[in-house]
Design a protein around this motif. Sequence first.
Motif, PDB file in Angstrom:
ATOM      1  N   TYR A  34       0.840  -1.193   0.000  1.00 37.82           N
ATOM      2  CA  TYR A  34       0.000   0.000   0.000  1.00 37.82           C
ATOM      3  C   TYR A  34       0.875   1.243   0.000  1.00 37.82           C
ATOM      4  CZ  TYR A  34      -4.740  -1.740   0.974  1.00 37.82           C
ATOM      5  OH  TYR A  34      -5.992  -2.305   0.881  1.00 37.82           O
ATOM      6  N   TYR A  36       0.460   5.426   0.810  1.00 37.85           N
ATOM      7  CA  TYR A  36      -0.272   6.600   1.273  1.00 37.85           C
ATOM      8  C   TYR A  36       0.677   7.789   1.199  1.00 37.85           C
ATOM      9  CZ  TYR A  36      -3.975   3.761   3.518  1.00 37.85           C
ATOM     10  OH  TYR A  36      -5.028   2.902   3.779  1.00 37.85           O
ATOM     11  N   GLN A  38       1.117  11.973   2.887  1.00 41.24           N
ATOM     12  CA  GLN A  38       0.606  12.926   3.857  1.00 41.24           C
ATOM     13  C   GLN A  38       1.248  14.281   3.615  1.00 41.24           C
ATOM     14  OE1 GLN A  38       1.100  11.823   8.006  1.00 41.24           O
ATOM     15  NE2 GLN A  38      -0.692  13.038   8.590  1.00 41.24           N
ATOM     16  N   GLY A  43      -4.533  14.753   6.959  1.00 44.61           N
ATOM     17  CA  GLY A  43      -4.685  13.321   7.098  1.00 44.61           C
ATOM     18  C   GLY A  43      -4.012  12.581   5.959  1.00 44.61           C
ATOM     19  N   PRO A  44      -3.511  11.383   6.205  1.00 44.52           N
ATOM     20  CA  PRO A  44      -2.906  10.581   5.126  1.00 44.52           C
ATOM     21  C   PRO A  44      -3.911  10.324   4.014  1.00 44.52           C
ATOM     22  CG  PRO A  44      -2.369   9.652   7.265  1.00 44.52           C
ATOM     23  CD  PRO A  44      -3.405  10.703   7.502  1.00 44.52           C
ATOM     24  N   TYR A  46      -4.846   7.918   0.790  1.00 44.50           N
ATOM     25  CA  TYR A  46      -4.610   6.653   0.095  1.00 44.50           C
ATOM     26  C   TYR A  46      -4.260   6.937  -1.362  1.00 44.50           C
ATOM     27  CZ  TYR A  46      -5.884   2.553  -2.663  1.00 44.50           C
ATOM     28  OH  TYR A  46      -5.890   1.529  -3.577  1.00 44.50           O
ATOM     29  N   HIS A  49      -2.736   0.475  -4.162  1.00 46.42           N
ATOM     30  CA  HIS A  49      -2.232  -0.744  -3.555  1.00 46.42           C
ATOM     31  C   HIS A  49      -2.159  -1.835  -4.614  1.00 46.42           C
ATOM     32  CE1 HIS A  49      -6.561  -1.696  -3.256  1.00 46.42           C
ATOM     33  NE2 HIS A  49      -6.165  -2.963  -3.308  1.00 46.42           N
ATOM     34  N   TYR A  87       4.373   7.151   2.204  1.00 49.82           N
ATOM     35  CA  TYR A  87       4.555   5.970   3.029  1.00 49.82           C
ATOM     36  C   TYR A  87       4.229   4.705   2.238  1.00 49.82           C
ATOM     37  CZ  TYR A  87       4.333   9.293   6.931  1.00 49.82           C
ATOM     38  OH  TYR A  87       4.553  10.337   7.784  1.00 49.82           O
ATOM     39  N   GLY A  94      -6.268  -4.434   5.213  1.00 46.77           N
ATOM     40  CA  GLY A  94      -6.760  -3.331   6.021  1.00 46.77           C
ATOM     41  C   GLY A  94      -5.823  -3.004   7.156  1.00 46.77           C
TER      42      GLY A  94
ATOM     43  N   LEU B  90      -6.595  11.231  14.090  1.00 46.52           N
ATOM     44  CA  LEU B  90      -7.076  10.841  12.776  1.00 46.52           C
ATOM     45  C   LEU B  90      -8.104   9.736  12.878  1.00 46.52           C
ATOM     46  CD1 LEU B  90      -3.546  10.786  11.174  1.00 46.52           C
ATOM     47  CD2 LEU B  90      -5.377  12.325  10.460  1.00 46.52           C
ATOM     48  N   ASP B 102      -8.884  -4.490   2.840  1.00 48.76           N
ATOM     49  CA  ASP B 102      -9.883  -3.577   3.363  1.00 48.76           C
ATOM     50  C   ASP B 102      -9.218  -2.216   3.519  1.00 48.76           C
ATOM     51  OD1 ASP B 102     -11.807  -3.243   6.407  1.00 48.76           O
ATOM     52  OD2 ASP B 102     -12.358  -2.787   4.339  1.00 48.76           O
ATOM     53  N   GLY B 107      -9.560  10.708   7.377  1.00 44.77           N
ATOM     54  CA  GLY B 107     -10.120  12.040   7.396  1.00 44.77           C
ATOM     55  C   GLY B 107      -9.020  13.080   7.525  1.00 44.77           C
TER      56      GLY B 107
END
Lengths: 112, 115
Positions: A34, A36, A38, A43-44, A46, A49, A87, A94, B90, B102, B107
């Motif tokens: 994955y 991400y 920031q 907030g990070p 997405y 992936h 990152y 998840g 967060l 998943d 936010g």
Amino acid sequence: DAKTTQPPSMDCAEGRAANLPCNHSTISGNEYVYWYRQIHSQGPQYIIHGLKNNETNEMASLIITEDRKSSTLILPHATLRDTAVYYCIVILSGGGADGLTFGKGTHLIIQP
Amino acid sequence: KAGVTQTPRYLIKTRGQQVTLSCSPISGHRSVSWYQQTPGQGLQFLFEYFSETQRNKGNFPGRFSGRQFSNSRSEMNVSTLELGDSALYLCASSLGSGGAPDTQYFGPGTRLTVL
């Protein structure tokens, strides 16, 4: 979850492709890579992936080597707004029982 | 779809007070996770809620608590605030259905400053 290694910082000229590497040599067969990013104090976000195959979406492309031990995130035409900490993480699915964990990441600076 | 929203965005409190932060997940997402992010400790997992039940919990003291409502909106509460609680809090939402992967979507965060 497997650990990842990223360079602490990189520069890229605006308009050029930014290629961010990530090593994850201990990745297991069912773990996903994955990405991400920031932007300072936000907030990070997405990005993308993948599991085995290369992936592309509207933001970036993800190239995963055949042995899955490393990957490269490609931002095809970097803009100043792409300056952020990126990152790379490897996770089963998840957040799992312990949530997501980010390392130090790569601080990508886009130069005008 | 609208993204994850958090309120308030900024908060200043004094030591000993308590605070409640709110998170509205992406429509259709049933899992909400909370994180604390500081420059020194990085991103740390607080807890995850799914279908109004706490499903996972990080290593934080009992002063940190949360709940989730039937519409999947979530709140977290910090009681007896300490200076070290100053951080970016967060919230991240995901489908939570157990299918792999998943993906969590974050936010914008709530910046809490404790004086």
